[in-house]
Design an enzyme around this catalytic site. Sequence first.
Site, PDB file in Angstrom:
ATOM      1  N   ASP A 183     -25.186  -0.181 -20.830  1.00  0.00           N
ATOM      2  CA  ASP A 183     -26.008  -1.332 -20.469  1.00  0.00           C
ATOM      3  C   ASP A 183     -25.153  -2.593 -20.459  1.00  0.00           C
ATOM      4  O   ASP A 183     -24.658  -3.031 -21.491  1.00  0.00           O
ATOM      5  CB  ASP A 183     -27.154  -1.468 -21.489  1.00  0.00           C
ATOM      6  CG  ASP A 183     -28.205  -2.464 -21.045  1.00  0.00           C
ATOM      7  OD1 ASP A 183     -28.010  -3.133 -20.012  1.00  0.00           O
ATOM      8  OD2 ASP A 183     -29.235  -2.576 -21.749  1.00  0.00           O
ATOM      9  N   HIS A 185     -26.498  -5.363 -19.683  1.00  0.00           N
ATOM     10  CA  HIS A 185     -27.491  -6.290 -20.248  1.00  0.00           C
ATOM     11  C   HIS A 185     -27.527  -7.629 -19.528  1.00  0.00           C
ATOM     12  O   HIS A 185     -27.986  -8.642 -20.078  1.00  0.00           O
ATOM     13  CB  HIS A 185     -27.201  -6.510 -21.741  1.00  0.00           C
ATOM     14  CG  HIS A 185     -28.429  -6.653 -22.591  1.00  0.00           C
ATOM     15  ND1 HIS A 185     -28.895  -7.864 -23.043  1.00  0.00           N
ATOM     16  CD2 HIS A 185     -29.314  -5.744 -23.075  1.00  0.00           C
ATOM     17  CE1 HIS A 185     -29.977  -7.704 -23.770  1.00  0.00           C
ATOM     18  NE2 HIS A 185     -30.254  -6.416 -23.811  1.00  0.00           N
ATOM     19  N   GLU A 209     -26.089  -0.025 -16.326  1.00  0.00           N
ATOM     20  CA  GLU A 209     -27.386  -0.698 -16.248  1.00  0.00           C
ATOM     21  C   GLU A 209     -27.229  -2.208 -16.158  1.00  0.00           C
ATOM     22  O   GLU A 209     -26.432  -2.794 -16.886  1.00  0.00           O
ATOM     23  CB  GLU A 209     -28.208  -0.340 -17.492  1.00  0.00           C
ATOM     24  CG  GLU A 209     -29.573  -0.997 -17.540  1.00  0.00           C
ATOM     25  CD  GLU A 209     -30.391  -0.514 -18.723  1.00  0.00           C
ATOM     26  OE1 GLU A 209     -31.274  -1.274 -19.169  1.00  0.00           O
ATOM     27  OE2 GLU A 209     -30.167   0.607 -19.207  1.00  0.00           O
ATOM     28  N   GLU A 235     -35.448  -3.722 -15.249  1.00  0.00           N
ATOM     29  CA  GLU A 235     -36.285  -4.042 -16.401  1.00  0.00           C
ATOM     30  C   GLU A 235     -36.764  -5.484 -16.375  1.00  0.00           C
ATOM     31  O   GLU A 235     -37.752  -5.815 -17.036  1.00  0.00           O
ATOM     32  CB  GLU A 235     -35.539  -3.770 -17.701  1.00  0.00           C
ATOM     33  CG  GLU A 235     -34.389  -4.720 -18.003  1.00  0.00           C
ATOM     34  CD  GLU A 235     -33.617  -4.309 -19.238  1.00  0.00           C
ATOM     35  OE1 GLU A 235     -33.617  -5.085 -20.216  1.00  0.00           O
ATOM     36  OE2 GLU A 235     -33.006  -3.230 -19.225  1.00  0.00           O
ATOM     37  N   HIS A 285     -38.038   1.542 -18.419  1.00  0.00           N
ATOM     38  CA  HIS A 285     -37.557   0.745 -19.548  1.00  0.00           C
ATOM     39  C   HIS A 285     -38.622   0.743 -20.637  1.00  0.00           C
ATOM     40  O   HIS A 285     -39.797   0.513 -20.366  1.00  0.00           O
ATOM     41  CB  HIS A 285     -37.309  -0.677 -19.050  1.00  0.00           C
ATOM     42  CG  HIS A 285     -36.797  -1.638 -20.074  1.00  0.00           C
ATOM     43  ND1 HIS A 285     -37.585  -2.618 -20.628  1.00  0.00           N
ATOM     44  CD2 HIS A 285     -35.574  -1.780 -20.644  1.00  0.00           C
ATOM     45  CE1 HIS A 285     -36.863  -3.337 -21.477  1.00  0.00           C
ATOM     46  NE2 HIS A 285     -35.641  -2.844 -21.518  1.00  0.00           N
TER      47      HIS A 285
END
Length: 382
Positions: A183, A185, A209, A235, A285
Amino acid sequence: MKITGYELFKVAPRWLFLKIETDEGITGWGEPVIEGRAATVRTAVHELMSNLIGKDPAHIEDHWNMMYRSGFYRGGPILMSAIAGIDQALWDIKGKFYNAPVHQLLGGKCRDSIKVYSWIGGDRPSDVGTAAKKVVDTGFTAVKMNGTEELQYVDSHEKIDQVLERVAAVREAVGPYVGIGIDFHGRVHKPMAKTLAKELEHFRPMFIEEPVLPENNEALREIANHTSTPIATGERMFSRWQFKPLLMDGYVDIIQPDLSHAGGITECKKIISMAEAFDVAVAPHCPLGPIALAACLQVDATSHNAFIQEQSLGIHYNVGSDLLDYITDKDVFQYENGYVNIPQGPGLGIDINEDHVRKIAETEVDWHNPIWRHKDGSIAEW
């Protein structure tokens, strides 16, 4: 059947639960929350529920359209999360009324179980190799980790090497075939994301991700040209209208709508069906609570392109309370060989321990994500 009332419970670690009541004694539960903005979403739920008292809860599609379309200003994380939790609770009521799981009302299941992954590490990941080995030894066949700490638009290759060292430790600990989700993020900007995507390919990640923030999704074209690793995002996208250009552009391999953020079961089922038409996989998610996870599993059951489900058991955010603390039958989320069975009970398929919810809600919870700054004092993406 009529909606007669509702209650909201703000509970540890960072969740908001909604209970909707009816005149037939059937209640439904939803989880309307944006992490760190629970109080704001709570206010939005109050505003939306004022138009639902006295209505038949079974008219879910009409209620969804009323909540979304009757407002001149629509969309965004707060309003869509409020709609999501209400929508989940309405589906829970409808399933209980017909004594059927929600997936049965959505057309029936196409799978009996779905693969799940476990989080390892924290916001600033460390000792991830040991953590990965531990969760794999318990039966998980896939893990996910934060790949980076904060990164400037253009940063040092020392930080790139630190990411590679962490991922190498995980790969060495778990072997060549355990899935590793990495991730970014949204902490990484395009210049460094291109480098990271290329360098990480050697470790054969399950996916990378949010290599860039969703407002910079146009950069996925260039990043995709630097790697064959599947790219996941979504997400922080909240409606089918936001997902539409992402799918049309063709540079995403996995979408990750959140059933507590993106309009609930009603909207996410439509988003996931859109993705199937583009041969795009889905990994919803869900670093949230048991109601959100139950909603995800009900939709996963009916979605051919869903391949793995996020879940929050033991995640670093869950301080004070964890995923199983609020349900009476903890075996409903029993993970075996990296999979979880689809709940078969009526509605969302879980029973909330309401006494425990009320007890925990007596203590005020005010979770906020940390504020990070670069060495020069500027705000860093968290």
